[in-house]
Design an enzyme around this catalytic site. Sequence first.
Site, PDB file in Angstrom:
ATOM      1  N   ASP A   1       0.876  -1.167   0.000  1.00 55.26           N
ATOM      2  CA  ASP A   1       0.000   0.000   0.000  1.00 55.26           C
ATOM      3  C   ASP A   1       0.908   1.209   0.000  1.00 55.26           C
ATOM      4  OD1 ASP A   1      -2.386  -1.528   0.390  1.00 55.26           O
ATOM      5  OD2 ASP A   1      -1.770  -1.810   2.463  1.00 55.26           O
TER       6      ASP A   1
ATOM      7  N   LYS B   1      -4.690   2.865  -4.510  1.00 56.69           N
ATOM      8  CA  LYS B   1      -5.024   3.617  -5.721  1.00 56.69           C
ATOM      9  C   LYS B   1      -3.743   4.072  -6.387  1.00 56.69           C
ATOM     10  CE  LYS B   1      -8.514   6.426  -4.245  1.00 56.69           C
ATOM     11  NZ  LYS B   1      -9.154   6.589  -3.226  1.00 56.69           N
TER      12      LYS B   1
ATOM     13  N   MET C   1      -7.867   7.190  11.488  1.00 52.34           N
ATOM     14  CA  MET C   1      -8.869   7.417  10.437  1.00 52.34           C
ATOM     15  C   MET C   1     -10.005   8.306  10.939  1.00 52.34           C
ATOM     16  SD  MET C   1      -8.967   3.570   8.811  1.00 52.34           S
ATOM     17  CE  MET C   1      -8.936   2.709  10.380  1.00 52.34           C
TER      18      MET C   1
HETATM   19  N1  SAH Z   1      -1.911  -0.403  10.192  1.00 56.38           N
HETATM   20  C1  SAH Z   1      -1.741   1.010  10.329  1.00 56.38           C
HETATM   21  C2  SAH Z   1      -3.053   1.748  10.345  1.00 56.38           C
HETATM   22  C3  SAH Z   1      -3.807   1.656   9.056  1.00 56.38           C
HETATM   23  S1  SAH Z   1      -5.281   2.589   9.055  1.00 56.38           S
HETATM   24  C4  SAH Z   1      -0.930   1.295  11.597  1.00 56.38           C
HETATM   25  O1  SAH Z   1      -0.705   0.399  12.406  1.00 56.38           O
HETATM   26  O2  SAH Z   1      -0.442   2.414  11.722  1.00 56.38           O
HETATM   27  C5  SAH Z   1      -4.751   4.100   8.328  1.00 56.38           C
HETATM   28  C6  SAH Z   1      -4.732   5.186   9.368  1.00 56.38           C
HETATM   29  O3  SAH Z   1      -3.548   5.087  10.128  1.00 56.38           O
HETATM   30  C7  SAH Z   1      -4.701   6.588   8.815  1.00 56.38           C
HETATM   31  O4  SAH Z   1      -5.990   7.051   8.479  1.00 56.38           O
HETATM   32  C8  SAH Z   1      -4.149   7.345   9.987  1.00 56.38           C
HETATM   33  O5  SAH Z   1      -5.114   7.553  10.971  1.00 56.38           O
HETATM   34  C9  SAH Z   1      -3.156   6.361  10.529  1.00 56.38           C
HETATM   35  N2  SAH Z   1      -1.805   6.598  10.021  1.00 56.38           N
HETATM   36  C10 SAH Z   1      -1.051   5.771   9.277  1.00 56.38           C
HETATM   37  N3  SAH Z   1       0.160   6.307   9.059  1.00 56.38           N
HETATM   38  C11 SAH Z   1       0.175   7.490   9.688  1.00 56.38           C
HETATM   39  C12 SAH Z   1       1.141   8.509   9.854  1.00 56.38           C
HETATM   40  N4  SAH Z   1       2.367   8.411   9.315  1.00 56.38           N
HETATM   41  N5  SAH Z   1       0.825   9.594  10.585  1.00 56.38           N
HETATM   42  C13 SAH Z   1      -0.379   9.708  11.136  1.00 56.38           C
HETATM   43  N6  SAH Z   1      -1.345   8.784  11.011  1.00 56.38           N
HETATM   44  C14 SAH Z   1      -1.074   7.680  10.305  1.00 56.38           C
END
Ligand code: SAH
Length: 508
Positions: free
Chosen positions: A35, A57, A172
């Site tokens: 992703d 995407k 999110m």
């Molecule tokens: N598996 C991921 C989360 C996936 S859901 C994890 O453990 O981090 C996607 C959400 O993760 C985004 O909408 C945001 O809320 C958060 N996210 C992922 N990367 C981020 C980043 N670098 N900074 C802030 N929020 C992040």
Amino acid sequence: MSGFVHLVGAGPGDPGLLTVAGRRALERAEVVVYDRLGTEELMPLCPPDAVLLNAGKSPGRQAMTQDEINAALVEHGAAGRRVVRLKGGDPFVFGRGGEEAEALRAAGVEYAVVPGITSAIAAPAYAGIPVTHRGVATSFTVVTGHEDPTKESEQTDWDALARVPGTLVILMGMGRLAAISAALIAGGRPPGQPAAAVQWGTTPRQRRVVATLGDLPARVREEGLGSPAVVVVGPVAGLAEGIDWIERRPLRGRTVVVTRARAQASELSDRLRALGAAVVELPAIRISPLPGTPELDDALTRLDGYGLIVLTSVNGVDALFAALAARGRDARALPAAATVVAIGPATAERLAAHGVRADLVPERFVAEGILESLAQTPLDGVPVLVARARGSRPELVDGLRARCAHVDEVELYEAVPEPADPDAVAAALAASHLTFTASSTVRSFMGLLGPGERAALRGGPRVVSIGPVTSDTARAEGLEVHAEAAEHTIPGLVAALLADVAAAAPAP
Ligand code: SAH
């Protein structure tokens, strides 16, 4: 042969936050399903011939559905390939990694899970917010804000979450921040409780807003923060100012262009990133070994006749030992009695890695400095080997000849221009600083630019050079040089850049 799928957490964005196990899996992958979010900078770790499938995407293409992703993992795994499913953060934290594991199990494909550092903890940490803190918060709850708090079907019980005493971490949640804030306040969280949003946490684009639960939605709007972001609600958010370390780093908010050859960029890039800079790698040159010539053959055969051997760069050392190896020889071919001169500490280090200790490492790397350091060394009639790049400046050899040395000059490699990635060129023009570590990088970089782009450099990025020779080349190419390293090394270049930043206006 049966395949194997690794479900790997890429960490939150800073490539340094990938685990060692994750790195190993990537380095051995044949197929990588990734992703975009948080994984792009890790792609260079994959073998060059690995098949990369973007599950998110991409321009002109829909994201793959979860079923399509599961099917791709099963297909490649069942076909006997080493597959990595690379996901931002941790694969099991809102990553649907569990579903992928179930699909693989059902299909009988072997797999392993490599946890990653989740953005739920890392983004707050890079914003100075510990999710637990002695005497302040003894628990943290991670929740998705994706579900609509105003809908009846809502699974997330915001009322209950409001009553849980510890820290609340919402992923999110940016799209529904106002509704979430209102629901938590309605459930009993004080509107004045500290709350923060951290966008693009752990990356050079990281931005943070610290406010209260009540006014966070408005402040986030004012500051223009959006997804991806982590929202933190609880008293720990109030610790951000005092603990923050990212915003204090001296190159925070700067974008620095590294024009060195790709194979050599990492030392400079790593140092710059550690100081808080965003780095654009725009390799302007590639080091290309030259085919052997009769002169080279002759010099290498007669190596033990030389009284002085001069190596002018790390590349020169590598090329010399490669040329020796190609002839079935090694460091023992260098005459024990010869004086070995290494221009610059990095060159000396590389020599040492090949088992040769340099006898002399001149303090100044320009020709005059080298000649000065040889003031006590007898040169009259002494056979000298100078191993260097094609197109090197003649001063050093001329100077040695002026002292009646018998100089053989062999060209071992050349710096050839590297074709540019247009995105990297655009990023370079918008950067705050350009760094040049050699004349060849200046010329090749300028060669990448059209007339309009050259004009855009005026009043654009500030130019930092490793030393006077490189600076002269830059001026000859029409650049203004804003800072020059006093010590002509990578650390010296970084020091000059830091001094330039400290002397100039504060970060934008
Ligand atoms: N598996 C991921 C989360 C996936 S859901 C994890 O453990 O981090 C996607 C959400 O993760 C985004 O909408 C945001 O809320 C958060 N996210 C992922 N990367 C981020 C980043 N670098 N900074 C802030 N929020 C992040």
